[in-house]
Design a protein around this motif. Structure first.
Motif, short mmCIF file in Angstrom:
data_model
loop_
_atom_site.label_atom_id
_atom_site.label_comp_id
_atom_site.label_asym_id
_atom_site.label_seq_id
_atom_site.Cartn_x
_atom_site.Cartn_y
_atom_site.Cartn_z
N SER A 64 0.79 -1.15 0.17
CA SER A 64 0.09 -0.03 0.02
C SER A 64 0.98 1.13 0.09
O SER A 64 2.00 1.34 0.28
CB SER A 64 -0.91 -0.08 1.10
OG SER A 64 -0.18 0.14 2.40
N PRO A 65 0.29 2.26 -0.34
CA PRO A 65 1.22 3.56 -0.23
C PRO A 65 1.72 3.79 1.11
O PRO A 65 2.77 4.04 1.29
CB PRO A 65 0.17 4.66 -0.52
CG PRO A 65 -0.78 3.91 -1.55
CD PRO A 65 -1.07 2.75 -0.95
N ALA A 66 0.91 3.37 2.28
CA ALA A 66 1.70 3.62 3.55
C ALA A 66 2.67 2.76 3.64
O ALA A 66 3.62 2.97 4.66
CB ALA A 66 0.35 3.03 4.69
N ASP A 67 2.69 1.28 3.22
CA ASP A 67 3.97 0.54 3.23
C ASP A 67 5.12 1.25 2.54
O ASP A 67 6.20 0.94 3.26
CB ASP A 67 3.72 -0.79 2.45
CG ASP A 67 2.45 -1.65 3.18
OD1 ASP A 67 2.67 -1.71 4.42
OD2 ASP A 67 1.66 -2.32 2.39
N VAL A 68 4.72 1.93 1.47
CA VAL A 68 5.88 2.50 0.84
C VAL A 68 6.26 3.50 1.54
O VAL A 68 7.61 3.77 1.73
CB VAL A 68 5.69 3.07 -0.56
CG1 VAL A 68 6.67 3.76 -1.36
CG2 VAL A 68 5.00 1.62 -1.49
N ASP A 69 5.82 4.52 2.23
CA ASP A 69 6.14 5.51 3.17
C ASP A 69 6.95 5.15 4.46
O ASP A 69 8.07 5.46 4.80
CB ASP A 69 4.78 6.09 3.75
CG ASP A 69 4.20 7.09 2.57
OD1 ASP A 69 5.03 7.42 1.67
OD2 ASP A 69 3.04 7.50 3.19
N ARG A 70 6.54 3.90 4.87
CA ARG A 70 7.04 3.32 5.92
C ARG A 70 8.33 2.88 5.45
O ARG A 70 9.77 3.01 6.06
CB ARG A 70 6.44 2.18 6.41
CG ARG A 70 7.05 1.49 7.92
CD ARG A 70 6.04 0.33 8.44
NE ARG A 70 6.87 -0.50 9.25
CZ ARG A 70 6.79 -0.43 10.64
NH1 ARG A 70 5.84 0.68 10.99
NH2 ARG A 70 7.24 -1.02 11.54
N LEU A 71 8.56 2.07 4.47
CA LEU A 71 9.86 1.67 3.77
C LEU A 71 10.70 2.87 3.58
O LEU A 71 11.90 2.70 3.85
CB LEU A 71 9.50 0.90 2.35
CG LEU A 71 10.82 0.23 1.55
CD1 LEU A 71 11.53 -0.68 2.70
CD2 LEU A 71 10.29 -0.61 0.55
N ALA A 72 10.27 3.81 2.95
CA ALA A 72 11.14 4.95 2.74
C ALA A 72 11.96 5.51 4.15
O ALA A 72 13.00 6.10 4.32
CB ALA A 72 10.50 6.10 2.01
N GLN A 73 10.96 5.66 5.23
CA GLN A 73 11.40 6.23 6.42
C GLN A 73 12.38 5.15 6.99
O GLN A 73 13.43 5.65 7.33
CB GLN A 73 10.23 5.94 7.55
CG GLN A 73 9.50 6.98 7.49
CD GLN A 73 8.51 7.27 8.80
OE1 GLN A 73 7.75 6.16 9.06
NE2 GLN A 73 8.60 8.21 9.39
N VAL A 74 12.49 3.82 6.85
CA VAL A 74 13.48 3.03 7.19
C VAL A 74 14.72 3.20 6.48
O VAL A 74 15.79 3.33 7.19
CB VAL A 74 13.01 1.49 7.02
CG1 VAL A 74 14.37 0.59 7.34
CG2 VAL A 74 11.83 1.27 7.75
N LEU A 75 14.67 3.40 5.08
CA LEU A 75 15.90 3.72 4.29
C LEU A 75 16.23 4.95 4.72
O LEU A 75 17.66 5.11 4.79
CB LEU A 75 15.48 3.56 2.95
CG LEU A 75 14.89 2.49 2.41
CD1 LEU A 75 14.45 2.13 0.87
CD2 LEU A 75 16.06 1.30 2.30
N ARG A 76 15.84 6.01 5.13
CA ARG A 76 16.16 7.38 5.37
C ARG A 76 16.94 7.36 6.81
O ARG A 76 17.95 7.77 7.03
CB ARG A 76 15.15 8.27 5.52
CG ARG A 76 14.75 8.77 4.15
CD ARG A 76 13.75 10.10 4.33
NE ARG A 76 13.06 10.10 2.89
CZ ARG A 76 11.45 9.68 2.69
NH1 ARG A 76 10.95 9.22 4.03
NH2 ARG A 76 10.79 9.97 1.85
#
Length: 247
Positions: A64-76
Motif C-alpha cells: 500500500s502507499p503507507a507501506d511504501v512510506d514506511r519503507l522510505a522512512q526505514v531507508l532514510r
C-alpha cells in the motif's frame, strides 16, 4: 523530529481504496531517492520485520502507499542517521503509538559499523568506515585484521576505507575464528564465492554490454538477485550436507 506519515504506520495492511503495488513498482518509486535499493533489500527488510506487505492468495507481495512510506522512512534512517535496525524498529513502534521521535544528527546514535551490519548482505552501499571503526565494530585486533587482509578475505578500498561487505566478512571471520577456523582455512570459501560470482557475471555480461541504458542498469539488479539466490542455495545445500553427516 519524526511524525507518523499520512496513512499511519502502514504496517502490513492497506486501507480500502488504496492502490496496491507490486514489489517492482515499489522499487521504481524508491529509486529516485534511493538509487541503490534493490528487490533483495526490500525483501531483507521484510524478513527483519520492518515492513509487512499484504500477500495475494498466490503469494505475491502487495504494497500500500503507507507501506511504501514506511519503507522510505526505514531507508532514510539507515542512510542519514546510521541507525541499526533494532533502533529503527523502536522508532517506528513509537510513531505508531502517536509519539514524536527525535533522531540524532548524522549517525549520532550507535556506531557506523552497526548500521553497516544491518545492511542486506546482497546490497552494496556507499557508506564507508575507517580502519579504527572497523576494528571497533568487529572487536578485532590490528594483527587479526592484517592477517585477514593478507589472505584476501578483507580488501580495503582506495584510501584505506571499508564498505559494508568488509564489515560483514570481518564479523563472520571473527566468529568462525572462535571455533578454531583460521583465515587459511577460509581460502576455499573465498575461492568458491569467486567462482559463483563468475557464474553470475556470465549471465549479466550481455546485459551490461547492451546499447540500451535501461538494459545496462538492469544488469546490476539482476546480478544482486542472482547473488541472493546463490546464497540461499548454498545455505540449503549446506543444511542438506550436514543432515547427511549426522544420519
Amino acid at each position: 523530529m519524526l511524525r507518523t506519515p499520512t496513512g499511519g504506520a502502514g504496517h502490513g495492511t492497506a486501507a480500502a481504496g488504496e492502490r496496491a503495488m507490486s514489489i517492482g513498482t515499489v522499487l521504481l518509486q524508491l529509486r529516485d531517492e534511493f538509487p541503490e535499493v534493490t528487490i533483495s533489500k526490500i525483501r531483507f527488510l521484510e524478513t527483519e520485520g520492518l515492513i509487512e506487505p499484504q500477500r495475494t492468495p498466490s503469494g505475491y507481495r502487495k504494497f500500500s502507499p503507507a507501506d511504501v512510506d514506511r519503507l522510505a522512512q526505514v531507508l532514510r534512517m539507515q542512510r542519514d542517521h546510521y541507525l541499526p535496525l533494532k533502533v529503527i524498529r523502536e522508532h517506528l513502534e513509537a510513531l505508531a503509538r502517536g509519539e514524536q521521535v527525535a533522531l540524532p544528527p548524522g549517525g549520532g546514535q550507535g556506531d557506523p559499523g552497526d548500521a553497516l551490519r544491518d545492511q542486506d548482505p546482497g546490497q552494496a552501499t556507499a557508506t564507508r568506515i575507517g580502519r579504527a571503526e572497523l576494528l571497533a565494530a568487529t572487536e578485532a585486533t590490528e594483527e587479526q585484521l592484517d592477517e585477514w587482509e593478507s589472505y584476501g578475505l578483507i580488501v580495503p578500498a582506495a584510501g584505506g576505507s571499508y564498505d559494508a561487505e568488509a564489515v560483514t566478512v570481518a564479523r563472520l571471520v571473527a566468529d568462525l575464528g572462535r571455533f578454531g577456523l583460521e583465515p587459511r582455512h577460509l581460502r576455499a570459501v573465498k575461492a568458491a564465492a569467486e567462482r559463483e560470482a563468475g557464474l553470475v557475471d556470465q549471465v549479466v555480461a550481455p546485459l551490461r554490454r547492451h546499447r540500451n541504458p535501461q538494459t545496462r542498469a538492469h544488469a546490476e539488479s539482476t546480478a544482486r538477485e542472482l547473488a541472493d539466490l546463490s546464497v540461499r542455495l548454498h545455505a540449503a545445500l549446506m543444511q542438506t550436507a550436514l543432515k547427511a553427516t549426522f544420519h
